[in-house]
Design a protein around this motif. Sequence first.
Motif, mmCIF file in Angstrom:
data_model
loop_
_atom_site.group_PDB
_atom_site.id
_atom_site.type_symbol
_atom_site.label_atom_id
_atom_site.label_comp_id
_atom_site.label_asym_id
_atom_site.label_seq_id
_atom_site.Cartn_x
_atom_site.Cartn_y
_atom_site.Cartn_z
ATOM 1 N N ASP A 93 3.426 -3.853 -6.549
ATOM 2 C CA ASP A 93 3.466 -2.410 -6.301
ATOM 3 C C ASP A 93 3.271 -1.699 -7.636
ATOM 4 O OD1 ASP A 93 3.601 -0.075 -4.871
ATOM 5 O OD2 ASP A 93 5.573 -0.467 -3.995
ATOM 6 N N ASP A 94 2.907 -0.422 -7.562
ATOM 7 C CA ASP A 94 2.700 0.322 -8.816
ATOM 8 C C ASP A 94 4.020 0.556 -9.546
ATOM 9 O OD1 ASP A 94 3.564 2.088 -6.826
ATOM 10 O OD2 ASP A 94 2.014 3.601 -7.201
ATOM 11 N N THR A 141 0.837 -1.199 0.000
ATOM 12 C CA THR A 141 0.000 0.000 0.000
ATOM 13 C C THR A 141 0.882 1.263 0.000
ATOM 14 O OG1 THR A 141 -0.102 0.307 2.388
ATOM 15 C CG2 THR A 141 -1.661 -1.242 1.425
ATOM 16 N N ARG A 142 0.221 2.308 -0.532
ATOM 17 C CA ARG A 142 -1.097 2.310 -1.136
ATOM 18 C C ARG A 142 -1.044 2.068 -2.633
ATOM 19 N NH1 ARG A 142 -2.187 8.213 0.930
ATOM 20 N NH2 ARG A 142 -0.072 8.262 0.107
ATOM 21 N N GLY A 143 0.117 2.366 -3.258
ATOM 22 C CA GLY A 143 0.201 2.341 -4.723
ATOM 23 C C GLY A 143 -0.088 0.984 -5.345
#
Length: 164
Positions: free
Chosen positions: A97-98, A39-41
């Motif tokens: 993850d982003d 989190t958060r991406g």
Amino acid sequence: MTPYSKDFPVSWEELHRNARALSWRLLEQGPWKGIIAITRGGLVPAAILCREMDIRLIDTICIVSYSGDAGEAAMKQGELSVLKGVEGDGEGFILIDDLVDTGRTAQKVRDMLPKAHFATIYAKPAGKPLVDTFVTEVSQDTWIRFPWDMEYTFSTPLADRHAK
Ligand SMILES: O=P(O)(O)OC[C@H]1O[C@H](OP(=O)(O)OP(=O)(O)O)[C@H](O)[C@@H]1O
Ligand code: HPA
Ligand SMILES: [Mg+2]
């Protein structure tokens, strides 16, 4: 001053397309026990991945590093602070993850779950060696703007910007 001189805005459509491309690659490397979102991406990519890959077991590692919500403040990384971890060594799990930038977040979660498969949508060169699977590489001096951080606003014509 930040080390970022380029802006890379990402639309919802582009993000969705890239997350589906990542799902394809990860499906080929399965089976998987579940997904752990950083989190958060990682939350939005995790939602798309688990839908596409029919994964129902979803957990989170909650970690804070870059401070501030907008502008330059958000581009500065502070101390990493883990608010919530997960049990085990991560075997059979996707860690999503982003993006990976400096790789500090990636290193932290890899230390916590050494057997997990670490995946991101975007990767910058400094963090790339820490990622098992990613979709798109961008240069180190690029700041990626995710759709959940943006709204539609007026855009000054290029000629007007050039004249100044
Ligand atoms: O490779 P690094 O230099 O460590 O940077 C990458 C991390 O930074 C961002 O998260 P951020 O800490 O901004 O928090 P957020 O996901 O809650 O927005 C991004 O979502 C990654 O998790
Ligand atoms: O390029 C980025 N965009 C958004 N968040 C980030 N956190 C680290 N690098 C980035
Ligand atoms: Mg993050």
